[in-house]
Design an enzyme around this catalytic site. Structure first.
Site, PDB file in Angstrom:
ATOM      1  N   ILE A  52       0.838  -1.185   0.000  1.00  0.00           N
ATOM      2  CA  ILE A  52       0.000   0.000   0.000  1.00  0.00           C
ATOM      3  C   ILE A  52       0.881   1.247   0.000  1.00  0.00           C
ATOM      4  O   ILE A  52       1.999   1.226   0.514  1.00  0.00           O
ATOM      5  CB  ILE A  52      -0.963  -0.015   1.220  1.00  0.00           C
ATOM      6  CG1 ILE A  52      -1.948   1.157   1.165  1.00  0.00           C
ATOM      7  CG2 ILE A  52      -0.219  -0.075   2.526  1.00  0.00           C
ATOM      8  CD1 ILE A  52      -3.075   1.063   2.195  1.00  0.00           C
ATOM      9  N   CYS A  53       0.372   2.311  -0.612  1.00  0.00           N
ATOM     10  CA  CYS A  53       1.017   3.618  -0.573  1.00  0.00           C
ATOM     11  C   CYS A  53       2.436   3.544  -1.181  1.00  0.00           C
ATOM     12  O   CYS A  53       2.627   2.998  -2.261  1.00  0.00           O
ATOM     13  CB  CYS A  53       1.018   4.135   0.860  1.00  0.00           C
ATOM     14  SG  CYS A  53       1.550   5.838   1.084  1.00  0.00           S
ATOM     15  N   GLY A  54       3.429   4.090  -0.504  1.00  0.00           N
ATOM     16  CA  GLY A  54       4.777   4.147  -1.044  1.00  0.00           C
ATOM     17  C   GLY A  54       5.391   2.807  -1.361  1.00  0.00           C
ATOM     18  O   GLY A  54       6.300   2.719  -2.202  1.00  0.00           O
ATOM     19  N   THR A 109       4.085   0.576  -3.058  1.00  0.00           N
ATOM     20  CA  THR A 109       3.820   0.264  -4.468  1.00  0.00           C
ATOM     21  C   THR A 109       4.923   0.821  -5.358  1.00  0.00           C
ATOM     22  O   THR A 109       5.271   0.208  -6.371  1.00  0.00           O
ATOM     23  CB  THR A 109       2.448   0.812  -4.914  1.00  0.00           C
ATOM     24  OG1 THR A 109       2.429   2.242  -4.799  1.00  0.00           O
ATOM     25  CG2 THR A 109       1.317   0.214  -4.093  1.00  0.00           C
ATOM     26  N   ALA A 125      -2.709  -0.975  -3.257  1.00  0.00           N
ATOM     27  CA  ALA A 125      -3.707   0.033  -2.905  1.00  0.00           C
ATOM     28  C   ALA A 125      -3.015   1.370  -2.709  1.00  0.00           C
ATOM     29  O   ALA A 125      -1.808   1.430  -2.433  1.00  0.00           O
ATOM     30  CB  ALA A 125      -4.458  -0.355  -1.631  1.00  0.00           C
TER      31      ALA A 125
END
Length: 201
Positions: free
Chosen positions: A106-108, A110, A157
């Site tokens: 999730i977030c960074g 990715t 996400a």
């Protein structure tokens, strides 16, 4: 089954500037569904989350074996943007996926997976397409405008979707499915009180 580990162990990566809020729904409901959670740090030295909490990892990344895990969770952190300190966690994600063990990012995180090449051939999402494009990755054609995406054992996400992220994690590990999964999401994302009756059935 609350509080009883019967279904395996989930590994949660922790590192300095770890985004506290991104995994709470996932880890809490995995625990209620019979999974244990162990934290994995760069070493076993304490780390400090974005919210200022001190976490002592259960094990070091070097000792993490996909064979001992049901899932690896990677969260956002400022460190994904400021250098290569967290690149070994993306490399670990490659090992997990290669071993057939799912990964959730999730977030960074990715962006870390994008740099590792793990999003080049899989449907995925993140904050916005441009965020991943800045990594120079080659998977732009597979970007999906969605709250969370699962493809080939990899969940992704954006930073504003911890509930949708948890929904995909819970589905991946079979904690909830079908109507109950939908009810769980409606309850925690939409505050739909009618969903209680489905979850309790």
């Amino acid at each position: 089954m609350t509080g009883t580990t019967t279904r395996g162990t989930v590994h949660l990566a922790v590192y300095d500037t770890f985004a506290d809020w991104e995994t709470g729904h996932a880890t809490a409901w995995l625990s209620r569904g019979g999974y244990g959670t162990r934290t994995v740090g760069p070493t076993t030295a304490p780390v400090t989350t974005m919210g200022g909490m001190r976490v002592v990892p259960d094990l070091a990344l070097a000792d993490l074996n996909p064979a001992d895990s049901a899932l690896l969770i990677l969260t956002g952190a400022d460190l994904w943007e400021t250098g290569d300190d967290l690149a070994p966690f993306a490399t670990a994600a490659r090992r997990f996926l290669g071993a057939g063990v799912p990964v959730a990012a999730i977030c960074g995180a990715t962006a870390g997976l994008a740099r590792e090449g793990l999003l080049d051939d899989r449907a995925h999402t993140s904050a916005v397409p441009g965020y991943l494009a800045a990594t120079g990755y080659r998977g732009g054609a597979h970007y999906v405008e969605a709250d969370a995406v699962t493809d080939g054992g990899l969940i992704t996400a954006g930073p504003t979707e911890p509930v949708a992220f948890a929904r995909e994690v819970l589905a991946q590990l079979g904690v909830y499915e079908g109507e109950k999964l939908d009810a769980w999401y409606r309850l925690f994302h939409h505050s739909d009180a009618a969903a209680y009756a489905v979850l309790d059935s």
